[in-house]
Write a protein that holds these residues in place. Structure first.
Motif, PDB file in Angstrom:
ATOM      1  N   PHE A  32       0.824  -1.214   0.000  1.00 25.52           N
ATOM      2  CA  PHE A  32       0.000   0.000   0.000  1.00 25.52           C
ATOM      3  C   PHE A  32       0.856   1.262   0.000  1.00 25.52           C
ATOM      4  CE2 PHE A  32      -3.046  -2.813   2.526  1.00 25.52           C
ATOM      5  CZ  PHE A  32      -3.912  -3.022   1.458  1.00 25.52           C
ATOM      6  N   ASP A  33       0.268   2.342  -0.496  1.00 29.18           N
ATOM      7  CA  ASP A  33       0.853   3.676  -0.332  1.00 29.18           C
ATOM      8  C   ASP A  33       0.353   4.216   1.013  1.00 29.18           C
ATOM      9  OD1 ASP A  33       1.694   6.274  -0.389  1.00 29.18           O
ATOM     10  OD2 ASP A  33       0.404   6.890  -2.064  1.00 29.18           O
ATOM     11  N   LEU A  34       1.100   3.918   2.076  1.00 29.67           N
ATOM     12  CA  LEU A  34       0.602   4.140   3.439  1.00 29.67           C
ATOM     13  C   LEU A  34       0.317   5.613   3.733  1.00 29.67           C
ATOM     14  CD1 LEU A  34       2.812   1.594   5.422  1.00 29.67           C
ATOM     15  CD2 LEU A  34       0.420   1.339   4.741  1.00 29.67           C
ATOM     16  N   GLU A  35       1.130   6.495   3.144  1.00 27.18           N
ATOM     17  CA  GLU A  35       0.938   7.921   3.439  1.00 27.18           C
ATOM     18  C   GLU A  35      -0.415   8.436   2.958  1.00 27.18           C
ATOM     19  OE1 GLU A  35       4.190  10.337   2.200  1.00 27.18           O
ATOM     20  OE2 GLU A  35       5.644   9.184   3.366  1.00 27.18           O
ATOM     21  N   ALA A  36      -0.994   7.720   1.998  1.00 22.17           N
ATOM     22  CA  ALA A  36      -2.273   8.169   1.432  1.00 22.17           C
ATOM     23  C   ALA A  36      -3.482   7.580   2.158  1.00 22.17           C
ATOM     24  CB  ALA A  36      -2.327   7.799  -0.051  1.00 22.17           C
ATOM     25  N   LEU A  37      -3.240   6.789   3.214  1.00 24.58           N
ATOM     26  CA  LEU A  37      -4.356   6.064   3.837  1.00 24.58           C
ATOM     27  C   LEU A  37      -4.731   6.587   5.223  1.00 24.58           C
ATOM     28  CD1 LEU A  37      -3.479   2.340   2.985  1.00 24.58           C
ATOM     29  CD2 LEU A  37      -5.224   3.791   1.917  1.00 24.58           C
ATOM     30  N   ASP A  38      -6.030   6.484   5.540  1.00 22.12           N
ATOM     31  CA  ASP A  38      -6.521   6.777   6.895  1.00 22.12           C
ATOM     32  C   ASP A  38      -6.837   5.501   7.681  1.00 22.12           C
ATOM     33  OD1 ASP A  38      -6.681   9.653   6.349  1.00 22.12           O
ATOM     34  OD2 ASP A  38      -8.421   9.162   5.111  1.00 22.12           O
ATOM     35  N   VAL A  39      -7.293   4.472   6.961  1.00 17.68           N
ATOM     36  CA  VAL A  39      -7.739   3.239   7.623  1.00 17.68           C
ATOM     37  C   VAL A  39      -7.251   2.018   6.845  1.00 17.68           C
ATOM     38  CG1 VAL A  39      -9.725   1.861   8.400  1.00 17.68           C
ATOM     39  CG2 VAL A  39      -9.888   4.352   8.392  1.00 17.68           C
ATOM     40  N   VAL A  40      -6.777   1.010   7.567  1.00 10.76           N
ATOM     41  CA  VAL A  40      -6.587  -0.320   6.963  1.00 10.76           C
ATOM     42  C   VAL A  40      -7.500  -1.303   7.694  1.00 10.76           C
ATOM     43  CG1 VAL A  40      -5.005  -2.259   6.621  1.00 10.76           C
ATOM     44  CG2 VAL A  40      -4.225   0.068   6.164  1.00 10.76           C
ATOM     45  N   PHE A  41      -8.422  -1.894   6.953  1.00  8.62           N
ATOM     46  CA  PHE A  41      -9.234  -2.977   7.499  1.00  8.62           C
ATOM     47  C   PHE A  41      -8.534  -4.303   7.215  1.00  8.62           C
ATOM     48  CE2 PHE A  41     -12.628   0.188   6.577  1.00  8.62           C
ATOM     49  CZ  PHE A  41     -13.190   0.266   7.844  1.00  8.62           C
ATOM     50  N   ILE A  42      -8.500  -5.160   8.209  1.00 10.81           N
ATOM     51  CA  ILE A  42      -7.931  -6.492   8.032  1.00 10.81           C
ATOM     52  C   ILE A  42      -9.070  -7.492   8.186  1.00 10.81           C
ATOM     53  CG2 ILE A  42      -6.213  -8.143   8.866  1.00 10.81           C
ATOM     54  CD1 ILE A  42      -4.883  -5.623  10.287  1.00 10.81           C
ATOM     55  N   GLU A  43      -9.479  -8.088   7.074  1.00 12.88           N
ATOM     56  CA  GLU A  43     -10.553  -9.086   7.147  1.00 12.88           C
ATOM     57  C   GLU A  43      -9.929 -10.445   7.381  1.00 12.88           C
ATOM     58  OE1 GLU A  43     -13.625  -9.203   4.057  1.00 12.88           O
ATOM     59  OE2 GLU A  43     -14.123 -11.232   4.676  1.00 12.88           O
ATOM     60  N   ASN A  44     -10.118 -10.968   8.569  1.00 10.14           N
ATOM     61  CA  ASN A  44      -9.480 -12.219   8.953  1.00 10.14           C
ATOM     62  C   ASN A  44     -10.172 -13.426   8.292  1.00 10.14           C
ATOM     63  OD1 ASN A  44      -7.668 -13.852  10.579  1.00 10.14           O
ATOM     64  ND2 ASN A  44      -7.673 -12.152  12.036  1.00 10.14           N
ATOM     65  N   VAL A  45      -9.537 -14.573   8.365  1.00 12.63           N
ATOM     66  CA  VAL A  45     -10.132 -15.826   7.900  1.00 12.63           C
ATOM     67  C   VAL A  45     -11.421 -16.091   8.694  1.00 12.63           C
ATOM     68  CG1 VAL A  45      -9.764 -18.329   7.774  1.00 12.63           C
ATOM     69  CG2 VAL A  45      -7.878 -16.766   7.306  1.00 12.63           C
ATOM     70  N   GLY A  46     -12.436 -16.589   8.042  1.00  4.48           N
ATOM     71  CA  GLY A  46     -13.706 -16.882   8.714  1.00  4.48           C
ATOM     72  C   GLY A  46     -13.548 -17.978   9.745  1.00  4.48           C
ATOM     73  N   ASN A  47     -13.561 -17.593  11.028  1.00  3.33           N
ATOM     74  CA  ASN A  47     -13.216 -18.535  12.090  1.00  3.33           C
ATOM     75  C   ASN A  47     -13.443 -17.805  13.407  1.00  3.33           C
ATOM     76  OD1 ASN A  47     -11.824 -20.082  14.033  1.00  3.33           O
ATOM     77  ND2 ASN A  47     -10.312 -20.788  12.542  1.00  3.33           N
ATOM     78  N   LEU A  48     -14.282 -18.357  14.256  1.00  3.15           N
ATOM     79  CA  LEU A  48     -14.620 -17.677  15.510  1.00  3.15           C
ATOM     80  C   LEU A  48     -13.682 -18.081  16.655  1.00  3.15           C
ATOM     81  CD1 LEU A  48     -16.820 -15.595  15.980  1.00  3.15           C
ATOM     82  CD2 LEU A  48     -18.381 -17.404  16.659  1.00  3.15           C
ATOM     83  N   VAL A  49     -12.695 -18.931  16.343  1.00  5.16           N
ATOM     84  CA  VAL A  49     -11.830 -19.448  17.405  1.00  5.16           C
ATOM     85  C   VAL A  49     -10.414 -18.875  17.297  1.00  5.16           C
ATOM     86  CG1 VAL A  49     -10.978 -21.510  18.576  1.00  5.16           C
ATOM     87  CG2 VAL A  49     -13.155 -21.607  17.355  1.00  5.16           C
ATOM     88  N   CYS A  50      -9.665 -19.299  16.308  1.00 11.50           N
ATOM     89  CA  CYS A  50      -8.219 -19.068  16.265  1.00 11.50           C
ATOM     90  C   CYS A  50      -7.806 -17.595  16.110  1.00 11.50           C
ATOM     91  CB  CYS A  50      -7.590 -19.904  15.172  1.00 11.50           C
ATOM     92  SG  CYS A  50      -8.233 -21.593  15.094  1.00 11.50           S
TER      93      CYS A  50
END
Lengths: 211, 211
Positions: free
Chosen positions: A96-114
């Motif tokens: 990413f061009d980090l300087e141009a960003l306000d938010v990074v969303f991290i969508e994790n693997v579908g899993n309610l445990v690990c």
């Protein structure tokens, strides 16, 4: 574990230096994380610069959905791994061009445990639960609900067709985590998105003001 | 991993000696495994002797639901672990009167990733997917759908309120696993239970006839 903690610390530093709010989204498969992100991008793209790290075992289906909304996205395939880790996030951030960003969303693997057990250096953790999964899930998967800042209860349009008990759900979640913010949502119908976007706006503001 | 394989082999021997059919039920949280077992016990209890091993991170909510149906049940709490393993099953089996049983159902921890990788010595593996989770899940969680003998598609009563594409779901599942049996079900409404119970009857018969 120790190596992961160290790398998570590095990610935290990267987010801090660039004044980027980072949000880790976790849920069971199919609770609606990608739809929530699609709708969030539609609503906030004009005012907040967002990017997404998409975690999946295989396929790039979700990344394609995010890309179609016009946000930068990096697909991370875990090749069978049941959660993202700090190293994967660290590598993805380089795209990413980090300087141009306000938010990074991290969508994790579908899993309610690990995923609940792996730090990635993010600022905020969000658990998405959907009504069809049932109101008994917080007590059955307590680590997840103890760890997060926000619980989005998605697919509330299914409430009339389900025996989901809202009172008991709220009581259980609050018993595990009294500070948690609960947002009722139907991402596909647009319900609750304003409250969610207000929360994002507030956190972006908070992050910008951090020294 | 090796120790787990060895213990799984021991479990297989135990099932064989006692001519017990063992079925491992896997799914995301909230797909309906416990409801399916409740309804199965109601329907088959007069003709087939069933017991259940209930895997959960915490709580004994599901075991209580099975107990209420009058079947022997052992609760296994994994204390945060994301799947059952052969050792847990081996210990749980010691609690049953094995000579009196025809079937042991093993309800795994709600997780579409990790349980697929751990042998427990069972005869048959079943994945439960529910309509609200979405038709894209087989390709996103391929290991699970490649491994199982049966895929139960539960909560088909939600089809009218969802954009679930049955054709694409069936095509994807069959592309991963051409031999798989797909059973459409709404356990809470009673749909598809006859087909499911017929499958159980057939497998119990097959097991009794094994030398």
């Amino acid at each position: 574990m120790k190596a992961n903690e160290d790398l998570a610390g590095e990610n935290t530093k990267t987010f801090k230096e660039n004044k980027i709010l980072s949000v880790n989204l976790m849920s069971s498969p199919g609770a609606g994380k990608t739809t929530i992100l699609e709708e969030t991008i539609k609503k906030l793209n004009a005012e907040i610069k967002m990017a997404v790290i998409e975690g999946d075992l295989m396929t790039s289906k979700d990344a394609e959905r995010i890309h179609a909304q016009g946000a930068p996205v990096v697909q991370v395939n875990t090749e069978g791994g049941c959660h993202l880790d700090a190293n994967m996030v660290s590598k993805a951030l380089q795209e990413f061009d980090l300087e141009a960003l306000d938010v990074v969303f991290i969508e994790n693997v579908g899993n309610l445990v690990c995923p609940a057990n792996f730090a990635m250096g993010e600022d905020k953790k969000v658990a998405v639960l959907s009504v069809p999964e049932g109101d008994d899930k917080p007590l059955k998967y307590p680590v997840m609900f103890k760890e997060v800042d926000v619980c989005v209860l998605n697919k509330i349009d299914f409430l009339p067709y389900s025996n989901f008990n809202m009172e008991s759900f709220r009581r259980d979640v609050k018993s595990l985590n009294p500070q948690i913010k609960i947002i009722e949502m139907s991402a596909s119908q647009g319900t609750g998105l304003d409250e969610w976007c207000d929360w994002i706006r507030g956190e972006v503001q908070w992050k910008k003001e951090q020294k």
